[in-house]
Structure formats: C-alpha cells, structure tokens
Design a protein around this motif. Structure first.
Motif, PDB file in Angstrom:
ATOM      1  N   ARG A  71       0.852  -1.188   0.000  1.00  0.00           N
ATOM      2  CA  ARG A  71       0.000   0.000   0.000  1.00  0.00           C
ATOM      3  C   ARG A  71       0.895   1.247   0.000  1.00  0.00           C
ATOM      4  O   ARG A  71       0.585   2.238  -0.635  1.00  0.00           O
ATOM      5  CB  ARG A  71      -0.893  -0.036   1.239  1.00  0.00           C
ATOM      6  CG  ARG A  71      -2.109   0.842   1.097  1.00  0.00           C
ATOM      7  CD  ARG A  71      -2.963   0.781   2.342  1.00  0.00           C
ATOM      8  NE  ARG A  71      -3.234  -0.585   2.779  1.00  0.00           N
ATOM      9  CZ  ARG A  71      -3.492  -0.907   4.060  1.00  0.00           C
ATOM     10  NH1 ARG A  71      -3.516   0.013   4.989  1.00  0.00           N
ATOM     11  NH2 ARG A  71      -3.735  -2.158   4.387  1.00  0.00           N
ATOM     12  N   TYR A  72       1.977   1.180   0.727  1.00  0.00           N
ATOM     13  CA  TYR A  72       3.014   2.203   0.659  1.00  0.00           C
ATOM     14  C   TYR A  72       4.339   1.492   0.409  1.00  0.00           C
ATOM     15  O   TYR A  72       4.459   0.316   0.713  1.00  0.00           O
ATOM     16  CB  TYR A  72       3.132   2.971   1.991  1.00  0.00           C
ATOM     17  CG  TYR A  72       1.824   3.385   2.586  1.00  0.00           C
ATOM     18  CD1 TYR A  72       1.027   4.332   1.964  1.00  0.00           C
ATOM     19  CD2 TYR A  72       1.384   2.827   3.780  1.00  0.00           C
ATOM     20  CE1 TYR A  72      -0.185   4.715   2.517  1.00  0.00           C
ATOM     21  CE2 TYR A  72       0.175   3.200   4.335  1.00  0.00           C
ATOM     22  CZ  TYR A  72      -0.611   4.144   3.704  1.00  0.00           C
ATOM     23  OH  TYR A  72      -1.800   4.512   4.248  1.00  0.00           O
ATOM     24  N   PRO A  73       5.323   2.220  -0.086  1.00  0.00           N
ATOM     25  CA  PRO A  73       6.638   1.591  -0.176  1.00  0.00           C
ATOM     26  C   PRO A  73       7.182   1.309   1.227  1.00  0.00           C
ATOM     27  O   PRO A  73       6.975   2.109   2.137  1.00  0.00           O
ATOM     28  CB  PRO A  73       7.506   2.649  -0.881  1.00  0.00           C
ATOM     29  CG  PRO A  73       6.558   3.659  -1.418  1.00  0.00           C
ATOM     30  CD  PRO A  73       5.314   3.591  -0.601  1.00  0.00           C
ATOM     31  N   ILE A  74       7.815   0.181   1.395  1.00  0.00           N
ATOM     32  CA  ILE A  74       8.416  -0.175   2.685  1.00  0.00           C
ATOM     33  C   ILE A  74       9.905  -0.404   2.461  1.00  0.00           C
ATOM     34  O   ILE A  74      10.290  -1.127   1.541  1.00  0.00           O
ATOM     35  CB  ILE A  74       7.793  -1.450   3.261  1.00  0.00           C
ATOM     36  CG1 ILE A  74       6.281  -1.291   3.407  1.00  0.00           C
ATOM     37  CG2 ILE A  74       8.430  -1.799   4.613  1.00  0.00           C
ATOM     38  CD1 ILE A  74       5.591  -2.574   3.796  1.00  0.00           C
ATOM     39  N   VAL A  75      10.718   0.237   3.280  1.00  0.00           N
ATOM     40  CA  VAL A  75      12.157   0.016   3.220  1.00  0.00           C
ATOM     41  C   VAL A  75      12.554  -0.773   4.462  1.00  0.00           C
ATOM     42  O   VAL A  75      12.259  -0.361   5.578  1.00  0.00           O
ATOM     43  CB  VAL A  75      12.929   1.351   3.158  1.00  0.00           C
ATOM     44  CG1 VAL A  75      14.428   1.082   3.137  1.00  0.00           C
ATOM     45  CG2 VAL A  75      12.517   2.154   1.934  1.00  0.00           C
ATOM     46  N   HIS A  76      13.169  -1.922   4.254  1.00  0.00           N
ATOM     47  CA  HIS A  76      13.499  -2.850   5.342  1.00  0.00           C
ATOM     48  C   HIS A  76      15.022  -2.931   5.437  1.00  0.00           C
ATOM     49  O   HIS A  76      15.677  -3.468   4.557  1.00  0.00           O
ATOM     50  CB  HIS A  76      12.884  -4.212   4.983  1.00  0.00           C
ATOM     51  CG  HIS A  76      13.013  -5.261   6.049  1.00  0.00           C
ATOM     52  ND1 HIS A  76      12.718  -6.575   5.810  1.00  0.00           N
ATOM     53  CD2 HIS A  76      13.398  -5.196   7.345  1.00  0.00           C
ATOM     54  CE1 HIS A  76      12.913  -7.280   6.923  1.00  0.00           C
ATOM     55  NE2 HIS A  76      13.336  -6.473   7.857  1.00  0.00           N
ATOM     56  N   PRO A  99      10.416  10.381   3.187  1.00  0.00           N
ATOM     57  CA  PRO A  99       9.074  10.710   3.701  1.00  0.00           C
ATOM     58  C   PRO A  99       7.972   9.962   2.955  1.00  0.00           C
ATOM     59  O   PRO A  99       6.848   9.891   3.429  1.00  0.00           O
ATOM     60  CB  PRO A  99       8.965  12.221   3.484  1.00  0.00           C
ATOM     61  CG  PRO A  99      10.038  12.577   2.529  1.00  0.00           C
ATOM     62  CD  PRO A  99      11.109  11.539   2.644  1.00  0.00           C
ATOM     63  N   GLY A 100       8.302   9.380   1.812  1.00  0.00           N
ATOM     64  CA  GLY A 100       7.276   8.667   1.040  1.00  0.00           C
ATOM     65  C   GLY A 100       7.220   7.187   1.350  1.00  0.00           C
ATOM     66  O   GLY A 100       6.442   6.460   0.745  1.00  0.00           O
ATOM     67  N   ALA A 101       8.067   6.710   2.280  1.00  0.00           N
ATOM     68  CA  ALA A 101       8.110   5.271   2.540  1.00  0.00           C
ATOM     69  C   ALA A 101       8.130   5.012   4.035  1.00  0.00           C
ATOM     70  O   ALA A 101       8.497   5.868   4.830  1.00  0.00           O
ATOM     71  CB  ALA A 101       9.342   4.646   1.892  1.00  0.00           C
ATOM     72  N   ILE A 102       7.712   3.801   4.404  1.00  0.00           N
ATOM     73  CA  ILE A 102       7.816   3.372   5.802  1.00  0.00           C
ATOM     74  C   ILE A 102       9.178   2.718   5.965  1.00  0.00           C
ATOM     75  O   ILE A 102       9.544   1.843   5.178  1.00  0.00           O
ATOM     76  CB  ILE A 102       6.690   2.375   6.134  1.00  0.00           C
ATOM     77  CG1 ILE A 102       5.334   3.082   6.061  1.00  0.00           C
ATOM     78  CG2 ILE A 102       6.915   1.746   7.501  1.00  0.00           C
ATOM     79  CD1 ILE A 102       4.155   2.150   6.027  1.00  0.00           C
ATOM     80  N   LEU A 103       9.928   3.168   6.954  1.00  0.00           N
ATOM     81  CA  LEU A 103      11.262   2.608   7.167  1.00  0.00           C
ATOM     82  C   LEU A 103      11.249   1.697   8.389  1.00  0.00           C
ATOM     83  O   LEU A 103      10.826   2.092   9.471  1.00  0.00           O
ATOM     84  CB  LEU A 103      12.289   3.730   7.359  1.00  0.00           C
ATOM     85  CG  LEU A 103      13.720   3.290   7.693  1.00  0.00           C
ATOM     86  CD1 LEU A 103      14.345   2.520   6.533  1.00  0.00           C
ATOM     87  CD2 LEU A 103      14.592   4.489   8.040  1.00  0.00           C
ATOM     88  N   VAL A 104      11.684   0.461   8.199  1.00  0.00           N
ATOM     89  CA  VAL A 104      11.807  -0.481   9.304  1.00  0.00           C
ATOM     90  C   VAL A 104      13.281  -0.812   9.466  1.00  0.00           C
ATOM     91  O   VAL A 104      13.917  -1.277   8.522  1.00  0.00           O
ATOM     92  CB  VAL A 104      11.021  -1.782   9.030  1.00  0.00           C
ATOM     93  CG1 VAL A 104      11.102  -2.711  10.226  1.00  0.00           C
ATOM     94  CG2 VAL A 104       9.579  -1.474   8.685  1.00  0.00           C
TER      95      VAL A 104
END
Lengths: 206, 373
Positions: A71-76, A99-104
């Motif tokens: 649903r959003y870009p995810i950076v792992h 800011p456009g991605a979820i960072l884990v």
C-alpha cells in the motif's frame, strides 16, 4: 511509557506486526530490536503482509536493504552486519529516511542517534524465566515478550489504536484461551541494546 | 572477428553533429552482435554488494582475468581499504580493478567487444557505481552495454572454464544473501522453483556462528568445527522437509539452536560447540539435499549446478556429491572464487545475452529488486 505483550508463537508475532499496519503512514520509522531468533523478520512479515506486499519478505541481514511495494513503499533495513555509524551513513541512510516510505530498521537502537525524533521502538525478547516453565518446556521457547515504546509525539495515540486491533486479532486466533487484555503498561526501563561503536575519527557521529 | 574492421579512431573522427552518427553506430553494433564467437572479449563489472570485481572473459567461457578487489594484492592500489558496502569504496576500488583486469588479461580497452555489468538485484548505491562506469566505458568505446541479473550471472559461473556444463539443469544458488532453487531450461529460460522464506542459508550459518562465539564470517568456521563434532549429537528440526514445494526456512532452525544453547547454559551444563556446529550444519545439509533432490525429481533433469558462497561448505558438497552419485546426476560446482560474487560470471552471462542479440540501452537504470525471469 511502554506497552508490553506476550507473544506465544511466531504466528502471534506476525499478528502483532499486522495490527500495526493500519496506523502506519509513509514517513513512519520503526526501530526493531531483539536477539537472533527473537522474531524481528517474522514481525516485518506480518506487517508487510497487512500492507499488501505481495512477494517474499526475507531477512535483509546480508543484502542490508530490501524494498517492498505494498500500500506504501516499505524500506526494510538491517544494520546487524555493520560496525560503524559511517557505514550506515555510507549506505545512504539519509535517503532511506524517505518521507514517502515506511522505514523499518532491524537492530534500530544500535543507530538510535541517526533516527528521527519521532519513531516507534519495538523490542522482542525471549523469556529466560526457565523457573516457571515447569512442564511444557517447548512452548516456552516460543514465548516472546514484545515491548512497544513510543518515541516522540504522535506514537502514543497510534499505539492505542494498534492495541485494539491486536487484542481483537489475537483473540480471534485462539478464542478458547481468551484471557482479557493481553497488553500491559509498564514503566520504561533502561535499554540494553547493542550500540554501534563510534568510528575512530569523529566523522561518523551525525 | 577482425577488430581492425572497426577502428576506434574512425568513429572518433565522426563529427557529433553529423546526422548519420547515431545510425552508423547502431548499424555497426548490430552487425557485430551477429559475430559473437569464441573470441569475443567481454569486460564484466560486479558491484552489487560487498565485492568490487572486474573481469575479462573470452567467448563467455575462458577467464582471462578475474579481479576481486577485496583480494589482498590490490590493497596497495587504493590505500589498504577493504571494500565495504559503501558506494564510496566501490568508486575507489573499481577503476584500479578494471585496469588490473585488463593488464592481467593482456588486453586494452580497445580489444573489448562489450561491457557487461550487474544491473540488480543489490544495493542501489553500489549498483549505480558499476553501472555508471560500465556505461561510460561502453559509450566512449562505442561498444554494446549489457545489463545482467546478478542471480542469472551466478548460474553462468558453472559455464566458466567448464565445457561439460549443459542445460537443462536444476541450479541451487546458496549464499549469504540468496537461497533458491531454479529450473534452468536454457539461456534465459528460468523458473524459480523455491527459495527461503526467511533467512538465506549463509546468513543462518553466520548468525549461528556469532551466537556460538565463533569468528565472523562464521560459515567456514562452522564447517571446520563440524569435522571435529558429532553431527548426530543434537537433533535440530528439519523444517519443511517432506512437505510439498521447494521452499526452505531457516529461522526455525536458527531459533532452535539458540534455544538449545541457552537451555544448556541455564542448566549450567558445558556446551560442546563442535557438536552443536556439526549438528546444525548437518540439519542445513539435510534440508538442502532433500529439497534439491526433490527439485531434480520434479524437473526430471540429470544435471545439477551449485553456486553461491555456501557452495564452499564441505558438508553440503559431500552431501550433494553422495546424493548425485547415487542417482547418476551430474553435479557441477565451480571453484570457490567463482562461487562467491565475481565479475567473470557477469561477463559470461553478458556474452550469452549478446549471442542472443540482447543488449541494454544506455538509459537503463539499476534495479535493486530486479527479478530473475
């Protein structure tokens, strides 16, 4: 303040990850901590699944960064293999804080000074309370204490929403064992996380 | 092919404003693509992760040079820095590595027929360094530029210097970053049968080694200790073995090793590290052998390619060799320097693509998630 919940299995850890998904927005940062085999990748699998990532979510320890499109870009990201802040910066950490991605970030507390003011810290810890494990030893090996700690404003409220989702999903998984509230609120304790060494010269620190 | 047919000097003299310039260039390239033969010289460049590597390969199979910049002899060239994940380190190491590769191959830039580079998967910053350099070389020399998939390149490591390797085959790619079984029917015709659901095999090795207090990287260390320990001392779970499908999972195994050790520690018992290492390695070998043989049975091929860094593991080699001997499967294992990341396999894969008339536009961008098709 910290919210603590016991996860009784990998499946429950996955559900905890999934129940965080609805409150996440691009720009959110999660710092994921815990020893080897504590279930960090498992947690991210649950999270990514709930964010409609299709395809496999695997450990980025060697490859360092995995990017998924849900649903959003995810950076792992996994900083386990890195030894210096400079290496994390060289990896393009500032660009990964997109800011456009979820960072884990796995082992995120090791790089806590590089994280933004606002993030959610998640810690998975195995129970080492072997005394209480009287009969069913194998089950204890599956047990994890999962702590959610809000860092900076905004996360407290998101955690409230997340807890409601998680309680419902955990109840649905094992309706027979429904034992009321699973989450407990505990005071923050001193963190015991592994931290990266500062580089020999002082260029690496921020 | 006659390299004098198309001298670098001639195209240099063409004015960039000449409208025929681009057309001529393309025509020459297409003509040359039909001529790929066993004398074709391709420069391979690999910067997808830790290793900076450059290589010159002739005809897709003969390695004239294969320089990996983490090797000690190159250290003097760039001040003794061991290349790390940093794109910066790749920038520093790549040009000396390419120069060294050409010198060792007794070739010059003008002898090259094409440049092949890893386009993905990998770290975007690291990939960019190699891709930018490859594009620059290709456009200055006006030779084809070929972007290669890193995983496909691993498959081609089996063809380097090995004229008996033949399609179709089952390929086990097993390293720190990847663990997958591929049914390779021919050039560019691959089907991924399965892979790891969580940790790559090499990663499980390193994490268990770290947990046992062994040196990093721990794969070779566990392998060494395994020879001293009893592989049947502890029965760790072989998850997913016997289940349908070709996927594997290592997080359960990793967790049960740590649980076992923690339990012993808690009870105050002494831990026999060699036994734990041997038992763990045996579990990994059993899982991989079982899944690989299942894949061979499923695809009905009689050839097995092994590649990736974990191919160096003696337990895995022995296990697969024994199993392949029993079933008359031909097993190909490249030498260790070709199992780990290297540019020779990239050059070989690039040559195979060129032979099929495939080359990449200079507009192509590296893709950190490039899938194997």
């Amino acid at each position: 303040m910290t919210w603590l919940v016991d996860s009784r299995s990998a499946e429950e850890t996955r559900i905890l990850g999934a129940s965080l998904a609805p409150v996440l927005l691009p720009g959110d940062v999660l710092s994921l901590n815990g020893d080897l085999g504590a279930g960090k990748t498992c947690f991210v699998q649950g999270l990514a699944g709930a964010l409609e990532v299709d395809g496999r979510v695997t450990s980025p320890t060697f490859t360092l960064v995995h990017e998924y499109n849900g649903r959003y870009p995810i950076v792992h990201l996994d900083v386990y293999r890195l030894n210096y802040f400079q290496e994390v910066l060289d990896l393009g950490f500032e660009e990964l804080l997109d800011p456009g991605a979820i960072l884990v970030v796995e082992w995120g507390e090791a790089v806590a000074p590089l994280l933004p003011n606002r993030y959610l810290e998640i810690e998975l810890r195995r129970s080492d309370d072997y005394e209480t494990a009287a009969s069913d030893d194998e089950d204890l090996d599956e047990f994890r204490a999962v702590a959610f700690r809000a860092r900076g404003p905004g996360w407290e409220r998101k955690l409230d929403t997340m807890r409601v989702t998680a309680e419902a999903l955990l109840d649905a998984l094992s309706p027979d064992e429904s034992s009321g509230e699973r989450f407990t609120r505990v005071p923050d304790h001193v963190s015991r996380h592994r931290r990266l060494d500062l580089p020999d010269d002082s260029t690496g620190s921020q | 092919m006659d390299k004098d047919d198309w001298s670098f000097g001639e195209s240099w003299r063409v004015e960039p404003s000449d409208p025929t310039w681009t057309g001529t260039q393309t025509a020459i390239k297409e003509q040359r693509v039909e001529e790929w033969d066993d004398e074709t010289l391709v420069l391979g460049i690999e910067t997808s992760c830790d290793e900076t590597s450059a290589s010159v390969v002739r005809g897709g199979r003969d390695i004239l040079s294969n320089v990996i910049a983490s090797q000690t002899e190159l250290h003097g060239e760039y001040g003794g820095i061991v290349p790390e994940v940093a794109a910066r380190a790749h920038v520093e190491a790549l040009t000396p590595a390419i120069r060294e590769a050409l010198v060792r191959a007794d070739a010059t830039f003008w002898d090259l027929d094409a440049v092949a580079v890893t386009l993905g998967p990998g770290l975007i910053g690291s990939l960019l360094v190699g891709v930018a350099e490859a594009k620059a070389i290709a456009s200055v020399l006006d030779i084809p530029f070929v972007g290669v998939n890193h995983l496909e390149a691993h498959i081609y490591s089996n063809f380097l210097g090995n004229y008996s390797a033949k399609w179709p085959a089952v390929v086990l790619v097993i390293s720190g970053g990847h663990t997958m079984l591929v049914h390779a029917r021919g050039h560019g015709d691959y089907e991924i049968l399965g892979g790891t659901l969580d940790d790559a095999a090499g990663e499980a090795f390193d994490k268990v080694a770290r947990f046992l207090g062994l040196d990093y990287p721990g794969g070779p260390e566990i392998d060494r200790l395994s020879l001293l320990g009893n592989p049947d001392a502890v029965r760790f779970p072989r998850s997913m073995v016997g289940e349908p499908g070709f996927d594997v999972s290592y997080s359960g195994l990793k967790t049960s090793v740590t649980n076992y050790v923690r339990r012993l520690e808690y009870e105050g018992n002494e831990i026999n590290v060699a036994d734990v290492a041997a038992s763990f390695q045996q579990a990994v070998v059993d899982i991989e052998v079982a899944k690989t043989l299942a894949a061979v049975d499923h695809t009905m091929v009689d050839t097995l390619f092994l590649c990736g860094g974990v191919a160096a593991n003696s337990g895995l080699r022995t296990g697969l060799e024994k199993a392949c001997l029993d079933r008359s499967i031909t097993l190909h294992v490249p030498p260790i320097e070709l199992c780990t990341d290297n540019a020779a396999m990239v050059a070989s894969c690039g040559t195979a693509l060129l032979r099929r008339g495939i080359y990449t536009s200079l507009d192509a961008a590296p893709d950190p998630n490039l899938p194997l098709k």
